[in-house]
Scaffold this active site. Structure first.
Site, PDB file in Angstrom:
ATOM      1  N   TYR A 193       0.835  -1.196   0.000  1.00 47.34           N
ATOM      2  CA  TYR A 193       0.000   0.000   0.000  1.00 47.34           C
ATOM      3  C   TYR A 193       0.871   1.247   0.000  1.00 47.34           C
ATOM      4  O   TYR A 193       1.349   1.672   1.052  1.00 47.34           O
ATOM      5  CB  TYR A 193      -0.890   0.014   1.257  1.00 47.34           C
ATOM      6  CG  TYR A 193      -2.028  -0.972   1.238  1.00 47.34           C
ATOM      7  CD1 TYR A 193      -2.325  -1.730   0.105  1.00 47.34           C
ATOM      8  CD2 TYR A 193      -2.841  -1.139   2.354  1.00 47.34           C
ATOM      9  CE1 TYR A 193      -3.382  -2.629   0.094  1.00 47.34           C
ATOM     10  CE2 TYR A 193      -3.908  -2.032   2.350  1.00 47.34           C
ATOM     11  CZ  TYR A 193      -4.167  -2.777   1.224  1.00 47.34           C
ATOM     12  OH  TYR A 193      -5.214  -3.657   1.210  1.00 47.34           O
ATOM     13  N   VAL A 221       0.838 -11.109  -3.975  1.00 48.29           N
ATOM     14  CA  VAL A 221       0.879  -9.675  -3.739  1.00 48.29           C
ATOM     15  C   VAL A 221      -0.542  -9.138  -3.729  1.00 48.29           C
ATOM     16  O   VAL A 221      -1.348  -9.484  -4.592  1.00 48.29           O
ATOM     17  CB  VAL A 221       1.678  -8.965  -4.855  1.00 48.29           C
ATOM     18  CG1 VAL A 221       1.683  -7.455  -4.647  1.00 48.29           C
ATOM     19  CG2 VAL A 221       3.095  -9.506  -4.925  1.00 48.29           C
ATOM     20  N   LYS A 222      -0.816  -8.306  -2.724  1.00 50.87           N
ATOM     21  CA  LYS A 222      -2.135  -7.683  -2.657  1.00 50.87           C
ATOM     22  C   LYS A 222      -1.997  -6.181  -2.850  1.00 50.87           C
ATOM     23  O   LYS A 222      -1.206  -5.540  -2.165  1.00 50.87           O
ATOM     24  CB  LYS A 222      -2.763  -7.973  -1.289  1.00 50.87           C
ATOM     25  CG  LYS A 222      -4.150  -7.354  -1.137  1.00 50.87           C
ATOM     26  CD  LYS A 222      -4.585  -7.328   0.327  1.00 50.87           C
ATOM     27  CE  LYS A 222      -5.781  -6.416   0.511  1.00 50.87           C
ATOM     28  NZ  LYS A 222      -6.056  -6.136   1.925  1.00 50.87           N
ATOM     29  N   VAL A 223      -2.760  -5.623  -3.799  1.00 51.96           N
ATOM     30  CA  VAL A 223      -2.766  -4.169  -3.997  1.00 51.96           C
ATOM     31  C   VAL A 223      -4.204  -3.666  -4.097  1.00 51.96           C
ATOM     32  O   VAL A 223      -5.142  -4.456  -4.193  1.00 51.96           O
ATOM     33  CB  VAL A 223      -1.998  -3.770  -5.276  1.00 51.96           C
ATOM     34  CG1 VAL A 223      -0.503  -4.001  -5.119  1.00 51.96           C
ATOM     35  CG2 VAL A 223      -2.529  -4.518  -6.487  1.00 51.96           C
TER      36      VAL A 223
END
Lengths: 308, 308, 308, 308, 308
Positions: A173, A205-207
């Site tokens: 983030y 991966v988290k966006v």
């Protein structure tokens, strides 16, 4: 269950990992309604830590009880449930083996005023192992003056996690003095953030879903020289996935602020079309009455299921 | 003694802990007058460190001697006695096995001027083990710019404590540049603070009795959208307990500044009715002559006893 | 292959190292088209981390995939491929044993605003070993107020790397409040930077090609007293190599910003004539279409090959 | 020698310590002229570090040689000799077993300008053990903005010292931005400082003789509510001793700045009458010619001897 | 060779050290032309790190090669050669056993602008052992706001070095905000600095030749009360040696900035007469053509030889 071709293909991207980590990647990909599709929907509940129990669970007070979320993740057919140490501990024994767990090992609260954001490390790889988790989750804030601290702590945790067969999922983030508010979700920044997480050795991966805003001057010049289609969310998701090792890392997208169920589903359709690997839906799921939250999760899962 | 149904129920919330920690939870819940009720009254004496011996023990100089507090906790039928390293050491051998001990492992003094409050770590899990303690106590100041340091130190101590079968009790006192003075006991802040302690893996959480004040703008909006009854202390205690994993963590309340014995007892009645798990009474107990202090502790214990 | 006289000579400079490190020095010197010549051309790809995927791989999107670079390094006959953790992991198993690997263990990004530059440590010696690498790469910024942190971290990594038989390659890039922009590549600063890297125990040192600019007042005085021919790049390269233990450390030069292929080759000719041990070419290689990038690398390698 | 009743009584206050530490407490109490009385006179020589050799040993240059102090402590019948690492090392083998040693493990100098005072750690528990010492000495500055660093370092050293059977003696000197110059020896601050040292687990506490000054507003109010007789040094010493666990910790008093021998003896008489456990006399002993210094130490010891 | 009476006397000052360290003290004292005299001349080459290769080796470019210094130290009959990690590594195997080595384990450069000077740790005790060194060298800057960091790092290194049989040589150079430029070599500051190094456990102490300047007000008063003859360098050297444990620590003096050979020799005569234990000569030795440098070293050694 036997591996599908898609899961087998995804595993080739992680061929340098030990069998322990590969096993946990399979556990995440082969659980729930989306098992075998290579897509994931995850229920994350770290809102209580981040914004307090009042704002998080006021709309649906049953959510104060961590067991509620375990059950919601199981009943909706999610691939996994993610939470900080305390809530994972409440149900880890009670729900042992019923849903893959992701231990969120760093967290922030909003009681203090901080210039350069940096989450505190609140749990460890050893905690994840003793609680039967398949993965650890870690948040980085690229753009923060404290990013090096976060990257270096992550490096140590990543090394230990991989040594011990866990999966590393990085929430990336962008945030901090180097970025405007709009820049935090700008497509150039978002793709860079996803790329950094992958460079640091994240498996997944988290966006946030990228907007059409472009933050950095150098990015504008770069796009002028080498234009990329970025008009729709689908386009932008495709660009972010490509920016993450040409698609050789699993990239999932957050649901963002709470909104109408229809809007959530529409957004997810774009993500799915753009090649996003899945969604991670918190507030939109647990701030509704259970029946509604359950349905929304199932609808979102349905979008990915039909996207194949 | 055999486990009562209530203690058995409480233990289910801690089913992820190892038998060592579960044993020490039982030791705390099954000692003293309130044994088996699931309620606790604890005698804490860290005032000397926090405000100096003069202000702490001036009204009753016998309190300078740590043995005085050991005996008071034993004679009054408290569940446990909590103190920093030095005083625990004075009596740990002399009173071995007579009352469960909580080693307070971080502390502050009021000789230095500090902008962002942060307690010093003053003892360790190894100290707790060698001194025969059942639990360690740790103070966090959510709202302080140094909160990450405190959370991260607590994480390490918590992991070691759980590995070695101790109970973790977290004093959660909001404080720091991010908060007004009134905000430190505001109901929104207090419930958030209790929640953070639980998220960080505390077994038992200690907070101050919440006032009707609401500190954060976002909290006001949240209460408008989803109203909660907060008129009486009983209401607010109920809200705080609910905010702490829906009641699946033991939340106890401090006695606050010294006041009349009747006022203390009235306040405790509210706490008991609101579902508070107990009280932790320091100054109100040991700053009175021994007979009075003993009686007050017994009266408070009596309130919880009759609350069932 | 058997050792050539030149490689044998180079090895005498590293006679204090253990056989493990000596073996890996040989692996680097005896691989690819330049095997046995004592010269090296290395393909480094840390641009994605440093400037983001958009600016790095926009001109040639195939470069988003780490496997692309593995294959490019292999096909062009480079001595080694260097990259951060994530990209090395993607292909380490797939390309195992086909090209020596250099794990870049610290990195910076350009999303945050930082006064005193300092890279984050993003990988470890253990990572290098488990991934089959021959060397670790580390960047220092002499001139930064944070240089001590970087030197000290490097010291620990160097000690562990040498203990475990790896080669240490130090990128020495002067940068920070103590230097003007022109000073970052000034010949006095560049030679000093190369010298510092060698003092810190680097086996191989990487610097930028030095310009004729002289940054420090003391340097001007020193050159007046003891003049040195610094007119051409060849002269300056010779001076930098001499400044690095009289030529007893392998010094290689970066390709710098992307430019025309002919310019790159001309620059490399000067470096080769000045006694530079090789080049490390990133952007100029992978930002071109594959055929062009491949040809440029081969041309550069050809320059060193014919320089003997 | 057999234990006297008084030493046996003192040992009961340390019943939680292991036999190793109890043995060293006895070694300190049972050595020299005051053996068995429960009183101690200690010769400390850290002046050289704190104020330089010129100011410390100018009046009596023989004091430059650490052996001088060993011999002085032995000949005068002191209980122990205390010094930093270097001087202890000079004579530890030569005088082995002739006098109990206290290794001062942190120290300050007066060459640098520092806002928030903090001593550097200059020796370790391992040093104390290899040099045959019975105790370690550590200085804290309550009132300094760096107090947490000092308390936390002390905590680690204390834990290790107790694990390995050493005695911990804490010099508690209030100092820093939070205090006026007069406040550093104010009776409220001095008693608080002694109390903090005890809370941190010190076996013996060293403070300066308290003055009648009262520093903190809260202290004035507290004394008004609960008056204490503080007119004479004897009164104030009694108050400080009581403030240190009701007299269950050994509190000794420093001699302060150099002054006439008669003044020193008069001051010590007050300390002895007030229940002080002893004196620690540096400058007043070694800055005089040897015969005079020896006599002063013996006179002071005589005061305690006759006080019983 | 057998021990001379003087070496035997010096060893009595280090009787607390283990036989490993005593052996290395003997190795340093019994090597070269001055073997057995108790005097030492050491060749130190850390100028390249401190001021860059241009300023250091411009006057005599052969000095770029570390092997040059090994050979110079051997041929001139020095007691030892001192250098940072890189240069020691280049020749450690080639010249193994031909001259005692001192590994300089911390260093500074002059590319960055730093307010409070602090050297970076650039090598370790383990490096010294694997390279066959007899001693480690460490620089402290008393007077710097970062002095505690340096003292504490030194403490750890000293403990490990002594545990493993090495000699600790401390370069004590007062510097920082607390001192004027003239004060850095003032006789009061220089003697204090030598004393601090000894207090910290150094075996050998290196300082700059003291000037007649007096820096601190307290020093002036102290000299008025207890006058000391400080007119000549000989006087001042005698005072500094006396200030270092009454002469029970080996104190050696640096040669300072480059100057005429005759001036160097004259200065050394004063040092020798004042009881200085030796000289450490860098720039004055290696910045001259080899024949001249060799002669100067031999002349200086001759001064000490004839001083007995």
């Amino acid at each position: 269950m036997a591996l599908t071709d898609r899961v087998r293909e995804i595993l080739t991207w992680y061929s340098s990992e030990n069998p322990g980590t590969q096993t946990n990647i399979v556990r995440l990909l082969n659980h729930g309604t989306l098992a075998g599709t290579g897509r994931l929907v995850i229920l994350p509940v770290d809102q209580g830590f981040e914004h307090g129990p009042l704002r998080s669970f006021g709309p649906n007070p049953d959510g104060n009880d961590p067991d509620y979320h375990y059950q919601l993740a199981i009943d909706s057919g999610c691939n996994a449930y993610a939470a900080p140490l305390g809530p994972i501990e409440v149900g880890a024994s009670k729900f042992a083996g019923q849903v893959p767990l992701i231990l969120k090992v760093n967290n922030s609260d909003t009681l203090a005023k901080i210039d350069q954001p940096c989450s505190a490390i609140t749990a460890s790889v050893e905690d994840a192992l003793r609680l039967g988790c398949s993965a650890i989750g870690y948040t980085i804030y690229p753009g923060s003056g404290q990013r090096n601290t976060m990257y270096q702590d992550l490096r140590e945790i990543t090394l230990e996690a991989k040594r011990k067969g866990l999966v590393v999922i990085t929430w990336s983030y962008p945030r901090g003095a180097g970025l405007s508010k709009a820049g935090e979700t700008a497509v150039d920044v978002c793709s860079y953030a996803a790329h950094i997480a992958a460079q640091l050795g994240a498996h997944f991966v988290k966006v946030k879903p990228p907007t059409a805003h472009i933050e950095q001057e150098e990015s504008k010049k770069a796009f002028e020289k080498n234009p990329v289609k970025l008009d729709t969310l689908e386009d932008r998701v495709r660009f972010v996935v490509r920016s993450t090792f040409g698609g050789k890392r699993v990239v999932i997208f957050s649901g963002g602020e709470s909104k109408g169920a229809a809007d959530v589903v529409e957004e997810v359709k774009e993500i799915a079309k753009g090649g996003g690997f899945g969604s991670i839906l918190g507030r939109n799921a647990f701030q509704r009455p259970r029946a509604e939250g359950l349905k929304l999760l199932q609808d979102v899962i349905g979008v990915y299921k039909s996207a194949g």
